[in-house]
Design a protein around this motif. Structure first.
Motif, PDB file in Angstrom:
ATOM      1  N   ASP A 136       0.783  -1.248   0.056  1.00  0.00           N
ATOM      2  CA  ASP A 136      -0.004   0.192   0.090  1.00  0.00           C
ATOM      3  C   ASP A 136       0.867   1.362  -0.240  1.00  0.00           C
ATOM      4  OD1 ASP A 136      -2.923   0.833   0.367  1.00  0.00           O
ATOM      5  OD2 ASP A 136      -1.826   1.942   1.786  1.00  0.00           O
ATOM      6  N   HIS A 137       1.972   1.173   0.506  1.00  0.00           N
ATOM      7  CA  HIS A 137       2.848   2.222   0.721  1.00  0.00           C
ATOM      8  C   HIS A 137       4.250   2.083  -0.194  1.00  0.00           C
ATOM      9  CE1 HIS A 137       0.123   2.777   3.861  1.00  0.00           C
ATOM     10  NE2 HIS A 137       0.511   3.971   3.729  1.00  0.00           N
ATOM     11  N   ASP A 138       5.283   2.746   0.286  1.00  0.00           N
ATOM     12  CA  ASP A 138       6.610   2.621  -0.551  1.00  0.00           C
ATOM     13  C   ASP A 138       7.113   1.420   0.043  1.00  0.00           C
ATOM     14  OD1 ASP A 138       9.721   3.044  -0.575  1.00  0.00           O
ATOM     15  OD2 ASP A 138       8.983   4.198  -2.031  1.00  0.00           O
ATOM     16  N   THR A 139       7.433   0.364  -0.887  1.00  0.00           N
ATOM     17  CA  THR A 139       8.007  -0.826  -0.628  1.00  0.00           C
ATOM     18  C   THR A 139       9.324  -0.951   0.248  1.00  0.00           C
ATOM     19  OG1 THR A 139       6.977  -1.917  -2.596  1.00  0.00           O
ATOM     20  CG2 THR A 139       8.527  -3.002  -1.584  1.00  0.00           C
ATOM     21  N   LEU A 140      10.211  -0.219  -0.404  1.00  0.00           N
ATOM     22  CA  LEU A 140      11.584  -0.117  -0.052  1.00  0.00           C
ATOM     23  C   LEU A 140      11.615   0.459   1.735  1.00  0.00           C
ATOM     24  CD1 LEU A 140      13.699   0.747  -2.801  1.00  0.00           C
ATOM     25  CD2 LEU A 140      13.393  -1.462  -1.995  1.00  0.00           C
ATOM     26  N   GLN A 141      10.738   1.834   1.589  1.00  0.00           N
ATOM     27  CA  GLN A 141      10.736   2.000   2.988  1.00  0.00           C
ATOM     28  C   GLN A 141      10.226   1.223   4.055  1.00  0.00           C
ATOM     29  OE1 GLN A 141       8.632   5.905   2.689  1.00  0.00           O
ATOM     30  NE2 GLN A 141      10.193   6.782   1.735  1.00  0.00           N
ATOM     31  N   VAL A 142       9.624   0.243   3.822  1.00  0.00           N
ATOM     32  CA  VAL A 142       9.066  -0.809   4.590  1.00  0.00           C
ATOM     33  C   VAL A 142       9.909  -1.869   4.829  1.00  0.00           C
ATOM     34  CG1 VAL A 142       7.069  -2.318   5.488  1.00  0.00           C
ATOM     35  CG2 VAL A 142       6.684  -0.026   4.412  1.00  0.00           C
ATOM     36  N   ALA A 143      10.444  -2.374   3.687  1.00  0.00           N
ATOM     37  CA  ALA A 143      11.141  -3.577   3.657  1.00  0.00           C
ATOM     38  C   ALA A 143      12.714  -3.598   4.332  1.00  0.00           C
ATOM     39  CB  ALA A 143      11.224  -4.042   1.865  1.00  0.00           C
ATOM     40  N   VAL A 144      13.277  -2.321   3.790  1.00  0.00           N
ATOM     41  CA  VAL A 144      14.778  -2.305   4.327  1.00  0.00           C
ATOM     42  C   VAL A 144      14.630  -2.344   5.741  1.00  0.00           C
ATOM     43  CG1 VAL A 144      16.713  -0.747   4.260  1.00  0.00           C
ATOM     44  CG2 VAL A 144      15.388  -1.337   2.223  1.00  0.00           C
ATOM     45  N   PRO A 145      13.659  -1.576   6.667  1.00  0.00           N
ATOM     46  CA  PRO A 145      13.686  -1.501   8.090  1.00  0.00           C
ATOM     47  C   PRO A 145      13.426  -2.902   8.582  1.00  0.00           C
ATOM     48  CG  PRO A 145      12.876   0.448   7.216  1.00  0.00           C
ATOM     49  CD  PRO A 145      12.904  -0.234   6.125  1.00  0.00           C
ATOM     50  N   LEU A 146      12.502  -3.672   7.725  1.00  0.00           N
ATOM     51  CA  LEU A 146      12.231  -4.620   8.328  1.00  0.00           C
ATOM     52  C   LEU A 146      13.523  -5.888   8.234  1.00  0.00           C
ATOM     53  CD1 LEU A 146      10.239  -7.225   9.130  1.00  0.00           C
ATOM     54  CD2 LEU A 146       9.599  -7.480   6.622  1.00  0.00           C
ATOM     55  N   VAL A 147      14.034  -5.922   7.361  1.00  0.00           N
ATOM     56  CA  VAL A 147      15.398  -6.683   7.118  1.00  0.00           C
ATOM     57  C   VAL A 147      16.458  -6.238   8.289  1.00  0.00           C
ATOM     58  CG1 VAL A 147      17.518  -7.099   5.598  1.00  0.00           C
ATOM     59  CG2 VAL A 147      15.120  -7.013   4.540  1.00  0.00           C
ATOM     60  N   ALA A 148      16.676  -4.907   8.350  1.00  0.00           N
ATOM     61  CA  ALA A 148      17.796  -4.628   9.388  1.00  0.00           C
ATOM     62  C   ALA A 148      16.912  -4.829  10.941  1.00  0.00           C
ATOM     63  CB  ALA A 148      17.777  -3.070   9.467  1.00  0.00           C
ATOM     64  N   ALA A 149      15.696  -4.961  11.180  1.00  0.00           N
ATOM     65  CA  ALA A 149      15.311  -5.074  12.501  1.00  0.00           C
ATOM     66  C   ALA A 149      15.152  -6.767  12.742  1.00  0.00           C
ATOM     67  CB  ALA A 149      13.870  -4.519  12.558  1.00  0.00           C
ATOM     68  N   SER A 150      15.087  -7.335  11.726  1.00  0.00           N
ATOM     69  CA  SER A 150      14.969  -8.877  11.660  1.00  0.00           C
ATOM     70  C   SER A 150      16.245  -9.616  11.867  1.00  0.00           C
ATOM     71  CB  SER A 150      14.417  -9.457  10.506  1.00  0.00           C
ATOM     72  OG  SER A 150      13.223  -9.213  10.217  1.00  0.00           O
ATOM     73  N   ALA A 151      17.522  -8.612  11.376  1.00  0.00           N
ATOM     74  CA  ALA A 151      18.813  -9.250  11.425  1.00  0.00           C
ATOM     75  C   ALA A 151      19.292  -9.030  12.735  1.00  0.00           C
ATOM     76  CB  ALA A 151      19.861  -8.598  10.392  1.00  0.00           C
ATOM     77  N   LEU A 152      18.864  -7.751  13.545  1.00  0.00           N
ATOM     78  CA  LEU A 152      19.204  -7.493  14.770  1.00  0.00           C
ATOM     79  C   LEU A 152      18.441  -8.265  15.616  1.00  0.00           C
ATOM     80  CD1 LEU A 152      19.257  -3.537  14.571  1.00  0.00           C
ATOM     81  CD2 LEU A 152      21.156  -4.878  14.628  1.00  0.00           C
ATOM     82  N   LEU A 153      17.296  -8.639  15.612  1.00  0.00           N
ATOM     83  CA  LEU A 153      16.611  -9.410  16.313  1.00  0.00           C
ATOM     84  C   LEU A 153      17.231 -10.783  16.590  1.00  0.00           C
ATOM     85  CD1 LEU A 153      12.864  -8.680  16.042  1.00  0.00           C
ATOM     86  CD2 LEU A 153      14.060  -8.552  18.263  1.00  0.00           C
ATOM     87  N   PHE A 154      17.701 -11.394  15.264  1.00  0.00           N
ATOM     88  CA  PHE A 154      18.511 -12.819  15.035  1.00  0.00           C
ATOM     89  C   PHE A 154      19.660 -12.677  15.847  1.00  0.00           C
ATOM     90  CE2 PHE A 154      20.974 -15.785  13.099  1.00  0.00           C
ATOM     91  CZ  PHE A 154      19.987 -17.053  12.983  1.00  0.00           C
ATOM     92  N   VAL A 155      20.363 -11.731  15.600  1.00  0.00           N
ATOM     93  CA  VAL A 155      21.736 -11.702  16.619  1.00  0.00           C
ATOM     94  C   VAL A 155      21.392 -11.736  17.981  1.00  0.00           C
ATOM     95  CG1 VAL A 155      23.608 -10.101  16.978  1.00  0.00           C
ATOM     96  CG2 VAL A 155      23.004 -10.537  14.581  1.00  0.00           C
ATOM     97  N   ALA A 156      20.488 -10.781  18.360  1.00  0.00           N
ATOM     98  CA  ALA A 156      20.286 -10.736  19.921  1.00  0.00           C
ATOM     99  C   ALA A 156      19.872 -12.171  20.551  1.00  0.00           C
ATOM    100  CB  ALA A 156      19.163  -9.660  20.107  1.00  0.00           C
ATOM    101  N   ALA A 157      18.860 -12.992  19.496  1.00  0.00           N
ATOM    102  CA  ALA A 157      18.357 -14.151  20.016  1.00  0.00           C
ATOM    103  C   ALA A 157      19.330 -15.072  20.062  1.00  0.00           C
ATOM    104  CB  ALA A 157      17.189 -14.536  19.151  1.00  0.00           C
ATOM    105  N   ILE A 158      20.463 -15.156  19.093  1.00  0.00           N
ATOM    106  CA  ILE A 158      21.204 -15.997  19.263  1.00  0.00           C
ATOM    107  C   ILE A 158      22.459 -15.888  20.201  1.00  0.00           C
ATOM    108  CG2 ILE A 158      23.287 -16.903  17.707  1.00  0.00           C
ATOM    109  CD1 ILE A 158      20.867 -17.823  17.067  1.00  0.00           C
ATOM    110  N   PHE A 159      22.934 -14.595  20.293  1.00  0.00           N
ATOM    111  CA  PHE A 159      24.194 -14.264  21.415  1.00  0.00           C
ATOM    112  C   PHE A 159      23.493 -13.933  22.601  1.00  0.00           C
ATOM    113  CE2 PHE A 159      25.991 -13.769  17.092  1.00  0.00           C
ATOM    114  CZ  PHE A 159      27.106 -14.513  17.272  1.00  0.00           C
ATOM    115  N   ALA A 160      22.408 -13.509  22.780  1.00  0.00           N
ATOM    116  CA  ALA A 160      21.712 -13.364  24.212  1.00  0.00           C
ATOM    117  C   ALA A 160      20.556 -14.198  24.553  1.00  0.00           C
ATOM    118  CB  ALA A 160      21.623 -11.952  24.473  1.00  0.00           C
ATOM    119  N   SER A 161      20.663 -15.544  24.241  1.00  0.00           N
ATOM    120  CA  SER A 161      19.490 -16.324  23.894  1.00  0.00           C
ATOM    121  C   SER A 161      18.609 -16.198  25.320  1.00  0.00           C
ATOM    122  CB  SER A 161      19.480 -17.519  23.573  1.00  0.00           C
ATOM    123  OG  SER A 161      20.459 -18.077  24.495  1.00  0.00           O
ATOM    124  N   GLU A 162      18.920 -16.399  26.575  1.00  0.00           N
ATOM    125  CA  GLU A 162      18.402 -16.699  27.738  1.00  0.00           C
ATOM    126  C   GLU A 162      17.653 -15.339  28.021  1.00  0.00           C
ATOM    127  OE1 GLU A 162      20.648 -18.055  30.715  1.00  0.00           O
ATOM    128  OE2 GLU A 162      21.055 -20.027  29.643  1.00  0.00           O
TER     129      GLU A 162
END
Length: 372
Positions: A219-245
């Motif tokens: 419905d809006h600009d694709t890249l303005q939504v997709a790029v933050p989603l990629v960055a946020a998901s990558a950060l969450l993945f790193v946090a969930a792996i290295f600070a899992s508990e």
């Protein structure tokens, strides 16, 4: 595939055979596994839920079929009687150690409540649309989930919210505004899920938010939504792996946050690739996004694949998708496609050799220590 309980039982037998634990400890561990396995969602519980849904649908269809022949007061009384009997009867059965049947009756009551909204609205010609009816149904089911502290009702509330999002997002109600209210609904239901101890609802909410972002990007600009989603998901993945508990203590997803983060990462990159694919087959942006996706898949398998079978399957599916979309987009130049695949294969092969050597060196001290 063997279940978790079956794998633990086989491990207990192996530990006992190796002399790591004695017979008494092995028996105690086996009893604990069997006890917790019985408390989990069983096949009988699933059948009870399915029977409850069919029973609720049968009642509502029967009432709707005989709607004109039933007096108005009797219609309303019958609908409220079904709701009251479902909630009260379910509560009584649950206190008497019949949790599965009790939860099933609560689902019947929730279904009857949704049907009552539609039937009473039609009977009294109440103003409003289907979207308002779904919101009312979802709110009532969520309140019942809070009052009864019910995990299945929480999941049902999320399902109703998702139905509203799908219908509203695809403009089935002929409205022009985007369903931004879903963000508030998701946050409220996510908070409720902690009170009702519904881990399944939290998983469903996270997947629903990813779907919401896909609709928002369309419905809006694709890249303005997709790029933050990629960055946020990558950060969450790193946090969930290295600070899992500490991370899992907050989100309480049973250690499956990396799986959701990988899904969000791949979804965001897929949106980026679809956006850039139409511009030019030779656009470096598409090649860069594809390389990032492949690198992310490899990193996800390396960091979290050993602990999560689901993460590995998502990574494999993402890898197959990447091969397909790269082939389709670069079909205009087979040499470019072959060159990209060749370069990726060489890089992955080198990376695999490096990882194998590192793993051998890491496992060598463990083998020497065990032999000593």
């Amino acid at each position: 595939m063997a279940s978790y309980a079956s794998r633990v039982r086989s491990d207990i037998a192996r530990w006992q055979q190796a002399g790591l634990i004695d017979t008494r400890t092995a028996d105690a561990l086996t009893r604990d596994v069997e006890t917790n396995e019985r408390r989990s969602l069983s096949f009988g519980s699933i059948l009870a839920m399915m029977a409850a849904l069919l029973f609720g649908a049968a009642i509502l269809i029967f009432v709707a079929a005989n709607w004109e022949t039933i007096p108005r007061l009797a219609r309303v009384a019958a609908l409220f009687a079904i709701i009251l009997a479902g909630y009260v009867g379910g509560a009584v059965l649950k206190t008497r150690d019949h949790a599965a049947i009790g939860e099933a009756l609560w689902i019947v009551a929730a279904a009857a409540f949704g049907g009552s909204i539609a039937l009473i609205g039609q009977m009294y010609h109440l103003s409003g649309d289907e979207a308002s009816a779904l919101i009312t149904w979802g709110a009532g089911t969520a309140l019942a989930a809070v009052a009864l502290r019910s995990s299945p009702l929480t999941v049902a509330s999320v399902g109703i919210a998702d139905a509203w999002l799908v219908l509203k997002g695809f403009d089935y109600f002929r409205q022009t505004e985007f369903p931004r209210l879903f963000v508030v609904m998701a946050l409220v239901l996510f908070a409720i899920s902690f009170w009702t101890r519904s881990q399944a609802a939290r998983h469903l909410i996270i997947l629903s938010i990813i779907f919401y972002l896909v609709l928002f990007a369309i419905d809006h600009d694709t890249l303005q939504v997709a790029v933050p989603l990629v960055a946020a998901s990558a950060l969450l993945f790193v946090a969930a792996i290295f600070a899992s508990e500490p991370v899992d203590k907050v989100v309480q997803l049973g250690g499956r946050l990396p799986l959701h983060a990988l899904i969000g990462f791949l979804t965001g990159l897929a949106m980026v690739q679809f956006e850039l694919a139409g511009k030019s087959a030779y656009d470096s942006g598409f090649a860069t996004a594809s390389a990032v996706a492949l690198a992310g898949i490899v990193a996800a398998i390396m960091l979290g694949g050993r602990e999560s079978r689901g993460l590995r399957w998502v990574a494999y599916a993402g890898f197959a998708f990447e091969l397909a979309i790269i082939y389709v987009v670069m079909l205009q130049s087979m040499l470019d496609t072959a060159g990209f695949f060749l370069a990726a294969a060489v890089l992955l092969g080198i990376l695999a050799l490096v990882i194998i050597r590192i793993e051998k060196r890491m496992n060598a001290p463990r083998a020497e220590g065990a032999a000593a």
